[in-house]
Design an enzyme around this catalytic site. Structure first.
Site, mmCIF file in Angstrom:
data_model
loop_
_atom_site.group_PDB
_atom_site.id
_atom_site.type_symbol
_atom_site.label_atom_id
_atom_site.label_comp_id
_atom_site.label_asym_id
_atom_site.label_seq_id
_atom_site.Cartn_x
_atom_site.Cartn_y
_atom_site.Cartn_z
ATOM 1 N N HIS A 107 6.454 -3.045 8.722
ATOM 2 C CA HIS A 107 6.829 -3.619 7.415
ATOM 3 C C HIS A 107 8.001 -4.583 7.597
ATOM 4 C CE1 HIS A 107 7.410 -2.770 2.858
ATOM 5 N NE2 HIS A 107 8.141 -3.839 3.179
ATOM 6 N N HIS A 131 9.682 -8.626 6.344
ATOM 7 C CA HIS A 131 9.640 -9.854 5.531
ATOM 8 C C HIS A 131 10.217 -10.999 6.354
ATOM 9 C CE1 HIS A 131 8.912 -7.665 1.683
ATOM 10 N NE2 HIS A 131 9.540 -6.700 2.336
ATOM 11 N N ARG A 171 9.867 -14.382 5.132
ATOM 12 C CA ARG A 171 10.126 -15.530 4.242
ATOM 13 C C ARG A 171 9.428 -16.786 4.774
ATOM 14 N NH1 ARG A 171 11.472 -11.456 1.069
ATOM 15 N NH2 ARG A 171 13.610 -10.765 1.246
ATOM 16 N N ASN A 173 4.959 -11.283 0.191
ATOM 17 C CA ASN A 173 5.615 -11.643 -1.081
ATOM 18 C C ASN A 173 6.465 -12.900 -0.946
ATOM 19 O OD1 ASN A 173 7.539 -10.273 0.469
ATOM 20 N ND2 ASN A 173 8.621 -9.481 -1.318
ATOM 21 N N LYS A 224 -1.094 -5.510 0.276
ATOM 22 C CA LYS A 224 0.146 -4.900 -0.212
ATOM 23 C C LYS A 224 0.187 -4.933 -1.739
ATOM 24 C CE LYS A 224 4.365 -3.322 -0.184
ATOM 25 N NZ LYS A 224 5.587 -4.005 0.186
ATOM 26 N N HIS A 244 3.944 -0.201 -2.484
ATOM 27 C CA HIS A 244 5.319 -0.081 -2.952
ATOM 28 C C HIS A 244 5.204 0.936 -4.090
ATOM 29 C CE1 HIS A 244 9.464 -1.729 -3.791
ATOM 30 N NE2 HIS A 244 9.239 -0.869 -4.751
ATOM 31 N N HIS A 275 8.222 2.592 2.805
ATOM 32 C CA HIS A 275 9.662 2.873 2.633
ATOM 33 C C HIS A 275 9.975 4.089 1.749
ATOM 34 C CE1 HIS A 275 8.649 0.352 -0.778
ATOM 35 N NE2 HIS A 275 8.732 -0.759 -0.099
ATOM 36 N N ASP A 287 11.298 -2.769 6.772
ATOM 37 C CA ASP A 287 11.524 -3.470 5.511
ATOM 38 C C ASP A 287 12.680 -4.453 5.647
ATOM 39 O OD1 ASP A 287 10.963 -4.288 2.989
ATOM 40 O OD2 ASP A 287 11.745 -2.527 1.965
ATOM 41 N N HIS A 344 18.000 -12.123 2.771
ATOM 42 C CA HIS A 344 18.341 -12.933 1.597
ATOM 43 C C HIS A 344 19.591 -13.733 1.940
ATOM 44 C CE1 HIS A 344 15.636 -11.137 -1.436
ATOM 45 N NE2 HIS A 344 15.839 -9.998 -0.808
#
Ligand code: DOR
Ligand code: ZN
Length: 361
Positions: free
Chosen positions: A14, A16, A18, A42, A105, A142, A184, A256, A260
């Site tokens: 899992h 991210h 971006r 996402n 997902k 999720h 998660h 996860d 950011h």
């Protein structure tokens, strides 16, 4: 004497990545330490077709350093546009555009970063879920309820529990053969559920380093540790620790890691997401060491994840060494954007020291 441990190179179930400059900064950090990773969809716009997954995979590959065998494994976002035909396409053999889709997902509408394209109730997606069940496409959940049946917001600390008690039983009842990963896990109730009902290849759970390391009291005031699902009480954390300590074949690592920009993380309301790609492996080792369960680390990091996805383990190995270090600096993108890490000495609870490191990384 130095303590070292050598394990098969690990599988992040899992992550991210971006897009754009952020992706370019973070992909090499995962590729340096992990063999493969399940990549979350996402993005903006979301990855909801095989065609966009193909393009996204190319963008990721372009950011992997030359000669590094890291492999991104692509997923689709369960939006209202996702059709059963797209599931078939994602599982085609040979894969369309050379890009197999490894999972779908589900984000509950409104629960977290870029969840605005998710269903309010996953059971509305019945045609897609049916097709996934038929073809063996895993569903990554999720697992949080964000609003109750009357449309009122629920306490975000209760959202996972509500999902496990109310939504999940109905989902399992309607789609008994659907392969499901509860992502998660953050609560005692979820840990107990998976310990009772988990089954390798069928119903599994991923665990993040931050849900193993921190408690609500510590995390709530710290923007760095703001994430969904929220970090829960000490008792919840201890239950999740006990779960991983058992070395069950249906429980494995999913960092996860969710970068950011500093500007979004430290302004109000801070973005949900903990960036852990450069430190997660070491922090998992630290927790397993604290639990006197280092013998269970390799299965958790490198064996159980690939097994769920029908993949073989990785033959390459990685060595961790027990040696203290601290993190003081953020990762900086080519645009000069700073991204702070899990384990940071200043923005966590204070004076964090990591106990394991990867000498070659
Ligand atoms: O903390 C989180 N961050 N939880 C999620 O579910 C999404 C993720 C993100 O994309 O930032
Ligand atoms: Zn995530």
């Amino acid at each position: 004497m130095t303590d070292t441990i050598t394990i098969k190179k690990s599988f992040d179930a899992h992550v991210h990545f971006r897009q754009g400059a952020m992706l370019k900064a973070v992909v090499p950090l995962t590729a340096a330490k992990w063999s493969r990773a399940i990549v979350m969809p996402n993005t903006e716009p979301p990855i909801e077709t095989v065609e966009t997954a193909v393009t996204y995979k190319k963008e990721i590959f372009a950011a992997v350093p030359k000669g590094n065998p890291f492999e991104p494994l692509m997923t689709l976002y369960l939006t209202k546009n996702l059709s059963p035909a797209e599931i078939e396409k994602g599982m085609a053999d040979p894969p369309a555009g050379g890009c197999k889709i490894h999972a779908v997902k589900s984000y509950p509408y409104g629960a977290t970063t870029n969840s605005q394209w998710g269903y309010r109730s996953i059971l509305e997606a019945k045609d897609v879920l049916k097709k996934m069940e038929e073809l063996g496409m895993p569903l990554l959940l999720h697992g949080e309820v964000h609003v109750n049946k009357s449309g009122e917001e629920v306490d975000p600390y209760e959202g996972e529990q509500l999902f496990i008690q109310d939504v999940l039983p109905r989902l399992l009842d309607k789609f008994p053969k659907l392969k499901i990963s509860l992502e998660h896990l953050s609560s005692k109730i979820a840990a107990e559920f998976i310990e009772r009902n988990g089954k390798a290849g069928q119903l599994v759970a991923t665990i993040t380093p931050h849900h193993l390391l921190y408690s609500r009291e510590e995390a709530a005031p710290k923007p760095l540790l703001r994430c969904k699902p929220l970090i829960k009480t000490r008792a919840d954390r201890e239950r999740i620790r006990a779960l991983v300590q058992r070395g069950l074949p249906f429980v494995f690592a999913g960092t996860d890691s969710a970068p950011h920009p500093e500007s979004k993380k430290f302004s109000s309301p801070g973005a949900y997401g903990v960036f852990s790609a450069p430190t997660a492996l070491e922090l998992y080792a630290q927790v397993f060491d604290e639990l006197a369960a280092l013998d269970k680390l390799e299965n958790f990091l490198s064996v159980n994840g690939p097994r769920f996805y029908g993949l073989t383990g990785c033959e390459e190995t990685i060595t961790l060494e027990k040696k203290d270090w601290q993190i003081e600096e953020p990762v900086v993108t080519e645009e000069g954007v700073r991204v702070w890490l899990l384990g940071d000495r200043q923005h966590g609870v204070g004076n964090e020291t990591l106990r394991w490191q990867i000498p070659s990384a």
